[in-house]
Design an enzyme around this catalytic site. Structure first.
Site, short mmCIF file in Angstrom:
data_model
loop_
_atom_site.label_atom_id
_atom_site.label_comp_id
_atom_site.label_asym_id
_atom_site.label_seq_id
_atom_site.Cartn_x
_atom_site.Cartn_y
_atom_site.Cartn_z
N TYR A 268 12.34 4.29 -12.30
CA TYR A 268 12.51 4.69 -13.70
C TYR A 268 12.03 3.63 -14.69
O TYR A 268 11.29 3.92 -15.63
CB TYR A 268 13.98 5.02 -13.97
CG TYR A 268 14.26 5.25 -15.44
CD1 TYR A 268 13.96 6.47 -16.02
CD2 TYR A 268 14.78 4.25 -16.24
CE1 TYR A 268 14.19 6.68 -17.37
CE2 TYR A 268 15.01 4.44 -17.59
CZ TYR A 268 14.71 5.66 -18.15
OH TYR A 268 14.91 5.86 -19.48
N ASP A 303 15.50 13.35 -12.92
CA ASP A 303 15.43 14.27 -14.07
C ASP A 303 14.32 13.87 -15.04
O ASP A 303 13.70 14.71 -15.66
CB ASP A 303 16.77 14.27 -14.81
CG ASP A 303 17.24 12.87 -15.18
OD1 ASP A 303 17.15 11.98 -14.33
OD2 ASP A 303 17.67 12.67 -16.33
N LYS A 375 23.42 14.53 -7.99
CA LYS A 375 23.74 14.61 -9.41
C LYS A 375 22.81 15.64 -10.07
O LYS A 375 21.59 15.52 -10.03
CB LYS A 375 23.54 13.24 -10.05
CG LYS A 375 23.94 13.23 -11.52
CD LYS A 375 23.73 11.85 -12.07
CE LYS A 375 24.09 11.75 -13.52
NZ LYS A 375 23.49 10.54 -14.10
#
Lengths: 521, 248
Positions: A268, A303, A375
């Site tokens: 990320y 995500d 998640k």
């Protein structure tokens, strides 16, 4: 039992390729240290506080020491040898005294050799082992409190974000959220903290779109949620972010203050914050070792790929990232039950059969990682400001989460991208989740996608594309793939990015008792 | 279109609106009365509390329907109407080729600590937004996307190095007016560094109002829902108006 009938051969191939893709990066991570890893090491050894007299504002003592050591003798042998050697040489009682003396210019650091080196390593080892004992005690304490107060009564656990900028307000909002049904409270960090090369000190009250992650803020939130846990009769988990330039230090602070989950993604920072790839992989490995020791569930950030790329076209990049995150996590000692691999409901609702596509992707993640606390993250990209449409979309997101057995559900806000959620937005969002969980919590039992139907075929297709991409990554090298914009369309070469100057190749004589202890040596 | 209008529920002129809000009052008759008083002060008459529920012990959430007594005078409404024609990518490319005989250089990024690249990426990335391809798709545009958290000096430096014709900045985070202050800092820096030779400055973000261009010191402001095609068309327009007369 499995609903998708994934071919175990294909799944094994995917994992094998992920391991091969990760291997060179793991070697690079092992061969380097960073300023942040060295600072995290000293934090484990007990250094706290900040130099409040510095003209640039508060500088954490740990930064003063590590920067000075780097100036005097470099960090390729690690900070432990010169720091603990100086401690003895100057007959100082604590690392904080050493830091003060450093700031006063009284310390000349050098790398000890021979018996002096062994002695410094030994004292360092003792100090760090003490810090790790605190981490261990916290883990035991968490287990005790979970036994006493209990886990949430059903899955998925409900994860809610607070972000006021002021830790005292966060506590109020978090307590209300927990009373209203939230099981996990995440305090979002101030915008820009990921690019600070130090961890701010003390309780903070002025963040931007979030609250600074500091040791004191961690302590305040954990203590408040312990009280609330008692009140609501279930253990409320606290989450923060071990990401950005201080990933390893924040992981240590989380372990010292008994946080329960930490956002911690392998790529990320590289992709979305333009942090140097090598820095990220080195920092990430150490931080994951700390999380493993602390029993902290990591949350990965897949995500994010779907907010920049198209959620249908890029679905397989999520799977690839999950497999890489899994491998890096296992390599760092994290077991499956601490792997909160992420994925999200981000397909454009205007796409025909978008909900079935979401179910296919969510089920694929579920069946690829059966033992991981996945998640499940809500729509953000297609929340348009039409709060009514957004509320419905969140309802479908909740339903997909229940139907596909997701473990952690991040509560979606209908006001996403409009305002910081109102008290009422959170309340309505939790009502939405509760309604779906109450109405359909057992629906998974009746959900049997047709064996050759749309959902099953789509899941197989995504896995196939993931294997193809992994194959390409193995051939090109992961670092080159990142440089080429394979993930989330961002191009990040290995020699560029923020924090690159904080990466140091280890010398043969490099010593880090923290790394040794964490690796069980 | 009539000059004076009221909200439309199901009958012309009924003035019906629906609002929701929270009061820091425990649920009960007193809370409902308080909500009605607020509705009346907001100009809703008559108003109905159609729903209320407590949030925790100290707050009550309301949904209120009512007839707005206010009347909108359309003649007194000021907005920035699009001052340029909307062009297709092919038309944009055609005009630029004729006008510049080289590619138009666009440098974009999120300035300050803002890490939300969603907006700038929607405009710049080939992926685009709302079914329109982003500026990278335009053959006659050269796009340099600097991504998130670009400092103003860095932006000026890159704009100069790339010989940018236009600079696009996106601002999503609005806490303590960060979006306004950052953009003002940016425009001042360009004016300082390059004077009249500065590139066309464009600011975009969901909380910007197109009327703010002057206050922000930029040439154009784009708000929520702007598509890449609108931005590309504007850039052509800006270039055309900057050209000496007769040049086109």
């Amino acid at each position: 039992m499995t609903l998708l009938g994934l071919d175990p051969e294909v799944v094994a191939t995917a994992r094998r390729l992920a391991a091969r893709a990760a291997e060179p990066v793991v070697s690079i991570a092992k061969a380097h240290t960073t300023v942040a890893v060295e600072r995290a090491t000293l934090r484990l050894a007990g250094i706290t506080g900040a130099d409040t007299g510095h003209r640039a504002g508060d500088v954490p003592w740990v930064n003063r020491v590590v920067d000075t050591v780097r100036d005097h003798c470099g960090l390729d042998h690690g900070v432990v040898l010169p720091a603990f050697h100086a401690l003895r040489e100057h007959d100082l009682g604590s690392l904080t005294e050493l830091a003060e003396a450093t700031a006063a210019g009284q310390i000349q650091y050098r790398i000890p050799t021979g018996r002096a080196a062994d002695r410094a390593a030994r004292t360092g080892h003792t100090a760090i082992a003490k810090g790790l004992r605190t981490v261990d005690r916290n883990r035991a304490q968490r287990d005790k409190l979970v036994t006493r107060f209990g886990n949430p009564p059903r899955r998925p656990w409900i994860y809610l974000i607070v972000a006021t900028g002021d830790i005292d307000e966060d506590v109020v909002q978090a307590a209300n959220a927990a009373r209203a049904g939230a099981d996990i409270i995440a305090v979002i960090r101030s915008t820009g903290q990921s690019l600070l090369d130090y961890v701010p000190e003390g309780a903070t009250h002025h963040g931007f779109a979030g609250t600074y992650a500091t040791q004191e803020n961690f302590r305040i939130m954990r203590a408040a949620m312990d009280d609330v846990s008692k009140e609501v009769g279930r253990y409320i988990r606290v989450t923060n972010y071990a990401s950005g330039l201080c990933m390893p230090e924040i992981a240590v602070l989380a372990g010292l203050q008994r946080l329960d989950m930490m956002l911690n993604d392998s790529m990320y920072g590289i992709l979305f914050r333009d942090i140097n790839p090598i820095r990220t992989f080195v920092d990430q490995r150490f931080s994951r070792q700390v999380h493993a020791r602390a029993g902290i569930v990591i949350n990965t950030g897949e995500d994010n790929y779907l907010t920049t790329a198209d959620a249908v076209d890029a679905a397989h990049t999520v799977t690839v990232s999950q497999l890489l995150n899994e491998h890096f996590a296992h390599e760092a000692g994290l077991p499956d039950e601490l792997l909160g691999l992420g994925h999200a409901f981000e397909i454009n609702p205007a796409v025909p059969e978008s909900f079935r596509l979401e179910l296919a992707h969510a089920l694929l993640a579920r069946e690829l990682f059966p033992d991981a606390p996945l998640k499940w993250m809500p729509p953000t990209k297609h929340m348009t400001g039409d709060v009514f449409a957004g509320y419905q979309l969140d309802g479908f997101f909740n339903l997909a989460g229940v139907l596909t057995g997701q473990s952690i559900l991040l509560v979606g806000m209908m006001t996403e991208a409009v305002v910081t959620p109102f008290l009422s937005d959170r309340d309505l969002a939790l009502r939405n989740v509760r309604y779906v969980l109450d109405a359909a919590s057992g629906l998974a039992e009746d959900f049997r996608p047709a064996p050759d139907g749309f959902i099953v075929k789509r899941a197989h297709q995504v896995l196939g594309e993931a294997v193809d991409l992994l194959d390409r990554i193995v051939r090109d090298g992961l670092l080159d793939a990142i440089a080429d914009g394979t993930f989330g369309l961002m191009k990040r070469p290995p020699d560029a990015g923020k924090g690159a100057d904080g990466v140091i190749a280890k010398a043969d004589g490099y010593r880090n008792p923290a790394a040794d202890l964490l690796e069980g040596k | 279109m009539k000059r004076h209008v009221r909200p439309y529920g199901d009958t012309t002129g009924d003035g019906m609106v629906q609002v929701s809000f929270t009061l820091p009052v425990p649920p009960g008759p007193k809370a409902e009365g308080a909500a009605l008083q607020l509705a009346a002060k907001m100009g809703l008459d008559p108003a109905m509390v159609v729903h209320s529920h407590g949030i925790g012990g100290d707050f009550t959430f309301f949904v209120v329907y009512g007839s707005a007594t206010h009347i909108v005078d359309l003649d007194a409404v000021e907005v920035v109407e699009r001052e340029y024609p909307l062009l297709s990518p092919a038309e944009v490319n055609g005009v630029l080729r004729k006008l510049l005989r080289r590619k138009l250089v666009v440098v974009g990024g999120c300035i300050g600590t803002d890490a939300h690249t969603v907006g700038i990426d929607a405009i710049l990335n080939i992926k685009g937004f709302a079914g329109e391809k982003g500026l990278e798709y335009y053959r006659e545009l050269r796009v340099v996307n600097l991504g998130a958290q670009v400092t103003v000096p860095e932006l000026v430096k890159r704009a100069r190095a790339e010989k940018a014709d236009a600079v696009l900045v996106s601002q999503v985070v609005t806490q303590r007016d960060a979006h306004i202050l950052n953009t003002q800092e940016m425009s001042a820096a360009f004016r300082e560094a390059m004077g009249d030779r500065r590139p066309v400055l464009v600011a975009g973000g969901p909380r910007f109002d197109p009327l703010m261009a002057g206050e922000l010191g930029v040439d154009r402001v784009f708000g929520r829902g702007t598509t890449p095609g609108e931005v590309a068309s504007y850039l052509v327009h800006a270039l055309r108006t900057a050209q000496p007369e007769g040049a086109t």
